[in-house]
Design an enzyme around this catalytic site. Structure first.
Site, PDB file in Angstrom:
ATOM      1  N   ARG A 181       0.828  -1.206   0.000  1.00 56.73           N
ATOM      2  CA  ARG A 181       0.000   0.000   0.000  1.00 56.73           C
ATOM      3  C   ARG A 181       0.867   1.262   0.000  1.00 56.73           C
ATOM      4  NH1 ARG A 181      -5.474  -0.867   1.447  1.00 56.73           N
ATOM      5  NH2 ARG A 181      -5.887  -3.082   1.671  1.00 56.73           N
ATOM      6  N   SER A 212     -22.904 -14.611   9.167  1.00 52.82           N
ATOM      7  CA  SER A 212     -22.190 -13.397   8.781  1.00 52.82           C
ATOM      8  C   SER A 212     -22.181 -13.244   7.263  1.00 52.82           C
ATOM      9  CB  SER A 212     -20.747 -13.459   9.298  1.00 52.82           C
ATOM     10  OG  SER A 212     -20.008 -12.320   8.924  1.00 52.82           O
ATOM     11  N   LYS A 244     -19.608 -20.871  12.520  1.00 47.71           N
ATOM     12  CA  LYS A 244     -19.968 -19.726  11.673  1.00 47.71           C
ATOM     13  C   LYS A 244     -20.583 -20.218  10.372  1.00 47.71           C
ATOM     14  CE  LYS A 244     -15.971 -17.242  13.502  1.00 47.71           C
ATOM     15  NZ  LYS A 244     -15.431 -18.425  14.204  1.00 47.71           N
ATOM     16  N   SER A 285     -19.291  -0.673   1.909  1.00 48.37           N
ATOM     17  CA  SER A 285     -18.582   0.506   1.428  1.00 48.37           C
ATOM     18  C   SER A 285     -17.878   0.319   0.095  1.00 48.37           C
ATOM     19  CB  SER A 285     -17.561   0.961   2.475  1.00 48.37           C
ATOM     20  OG  SER A 285     -16.570  -0.037   2.674  1.00 48.37           O
ATOM     21  N   HIS A 299     -21.249   3.425   7.675  1.00 48.49           N
ATOM     22  CA  HIS A 299     -21.285   4.277   6.477  1.00 48.49           C
ATOM     23  C   HIS A 299     -22.641   4.933   6.252  1.00 48.49           C
ATOM     24  CE1 HIS A 299     -17.247   3.345   5.001  1.00 48.49           C
ATOM     25  NE2 HIS A 299     -17.455   2.151   5.513  1.00 48.49           N
ATOM     26  N   LYS A 328     -16.684   8.924   9.900  1.00 54.16           N
ATOM     27  CA  LYS A 328     -17.221   9.109   8.550  1.00 54.16           C
ATOM     28  C   LYS A 328     -18.020  10.422   8.524  1.00 54.16           C
ATOM     29  CE  LYS A 328     -15.520   5.086   7.342  1.00 54.16           C
ATOM     30  NZ  LYS A 328     -14.889   4.630   8.592  1.00 54.16           N
ATOM     31  N   THR A 348      -7.602   0.261  27.338  1.00 55.20           N
ATOM     32  CA  THR A 348      -7.259   1.294  26.366  1.00 55.20           C
ATOM     33  C   THR A 348      -7.500   2.677  26.961  1.00 55.20           C
ATOM     34  OG1 THR A 348      -7.893  -0.141  24.523  1.00 55.20           O
ATOM     35  CG2 THR A 348      -7.760   2.199  24.059  1.00 55.20           C
ATOM     36  N   THR A 349      -6.536   3.578  26.802  1.00 49.46           N
ATOM     37  CA  THR A 349      -6.743   4.959  27.218  1.00 49.46           C
ATOM     38  C   THR A 349      -7.934   5.535  26.460  1.00 49.46           C
ATOM     39  OG1 THR A 349      -4.391   5.264  27.665  1.00 49.46           O
ATOM     40  CG2 THR A 349      -5.702   7.254  27.333  1.00 49.46           C
TER      41      THR A 349
END
Length: 391
Positions: free
Chosen positions: A20, A131, A150, A183, A211, A241, A270-271
């Site tokens: 990327r 899913s 699943k 998306s 989205h 978004k 997590t902070t």
């Protein structure tokens, strides 16, 4: 030995077209969709800031004022000094908007999916997950957290979903996980039909409204509001978004959300987000909810853009949403088109390639906003046509 591994890994990514490249540029407050790139102005045509709220002056002013009051950070995780009044106020507002008992804010939408789903599927013995095959990577990673059975149903295929549901006893715990807007193609999920199947076969429902939050519905609450669907168990969304800031959330029944709050490691350890950011987020949400004008202008510009693309005989996926995918197969070709748009026309649109989409399905994910002028829309279509003809 170690450096060789890093080198060969990167070489493999580059050889398989999975490496990327990131464009370095600077947003220019108050001038969106223009940005600064190498001492020149460029037009941005691939931003997720769908309504331009990240540039809204009131949002910026409230962010500055809150920053002066609270400082730059939150000071800790939510359970250790980081549970500020701004966090609580935003969660209460979200719960009230959706008329649900509780909401929980995460540092980003990715975490909202992985952590919520990781906890939910782990709470039930013998639960089966259904899913959609095109669900976002964050959903996939969340479902991987527990080794549950699943069933991956074909994209938006209700018959395939029902076949899987019908194979299990009514009493077996089940959850259907899907997105409102996908998306990469811009298409809608058949929400009403999925809810009907969930009721018929005794399944929970989890919808990702990332989205569509801010974009669809009378108040911008997403596709379920636009369709007036109430019977969704869990609603996930994000602020990165249409709201123009950053963060994610989940809303649902009090006990279920409290289980996520109490058990999700990505939330607990997590902070927490800076309170100033959350106050700016609340300002943005309140503006979006109160005034539909920018949503209406967005879809008016979408119609203008589609018409301009048709006039120039440029094929695109004509989905119902505000996202316009333009398929340009081949990484070399789409990169050449992107480079020409940037260098010759000062237009920035990022190629989307594998693994985000299958090889051979490379595309531009074009996003027009309320701030793009008709002149800019016409110029974009003309420039794209020129770049495509020369590639």
């Amino acid at each position: 030995m170690y450096n060789d591994t890093f080198f060969h890994t990167l070489q493999y990514l580059k050889s398989t077209e999975a490496y990327r490249h990131f464009l370095e540029f600077s947003r220019s407050a108050g001038h969106f969709p223009l940005a600064d790139y190498q001492n020149e102005k460029i037009e941005v045509w691939c931003s997720n800031d769908y309504l331009g709220m990240g540039q809204d002056q009131q949002v910026i002013n409230d962010f500055k004022a809150s920053l002066s009051r609270y400082g730059a950070g939150s000071g800790g995780s939510r359970n250790i000094s980081g549970n500020t009044l701004a966090h609580v106020a935003l969660e209460k507002r979200l719960a009230d908007l959706y008329q649900r008992e509780s909401a929980l804010v995460f540092n980003n939408g990715y975490l909202a999916n992985t952590e919520s789903l990781g906890v939910l599927v782990g709470l039930f013995d013998n639960i089966k997950v259904y899913s959609d095959e095109l669900n976002h990577r964050s959903i996939i990673e969340g479902l991987k957290k527990s080794k549950v059975e699943k069933y991956i149903f074909k994209h938006n295929d209700l018959k395939h979903l029902e076949i899987g549901l019908s194979l299990e006893p009514f009493e077996r715990p089940k959850i259907i996980v899907f997105e409102s807007i996908y998306s990469m193609d811009g298409d809608f999920a058949p929400v009403e039909e999925i809810v009907r199947l969930a009721k018929k076969y005794n399944a929970l429902t989890f919808i990702d409204e990332t989205h569509s939050f801010g974009v669809l519905g009378e108040r911008g609450l997403g596709l379920i509001e636009a369709l007036q669907v109430r019977d969704i168990d869990f609603i996930q969304g994000g602020f990165g978004k249409a709201i123009g800031t950053t963060g994610g959330f989940i809303v649902g029944d009090r006990d279920a959300v409290d289980c996520i709050r109490s058990l999700a490691p990505g939330f607990i350890f997590t902070t927490s987000l800076p309170p100033a950011l959350l106050e700016a987020t609340l300002t943005s949400i309140n503006k979006v909810v109160a005034a539909p004008g920018r949503r209406k202008k967005l879809f008016l510009n979408v119609r203008h853009l589609k018409a301009a693309l048709r006039r120039h005989q440029i094929d695109f996926i004509d989905a119902e949403s505000h996202i316009l995918p333009i398929i340009i197969p081949g990484l070399a070709r789409i990169k050449a088109v992107s480079d020409k748009l940037l260098k010759q026309f000062k237009i920035y649109v990022q190629p989307i390639n594998y693994p985000s989409v299958p090889r051979g399905q490379e595309r531009f994910r074009v996003t027009v906003t309320p701030d793009h002028s008709l002149e800019q829309i016409e110029r974009f279509a003309s420039a794209l046509k020129s770049a495509l003809d020369l590639s």
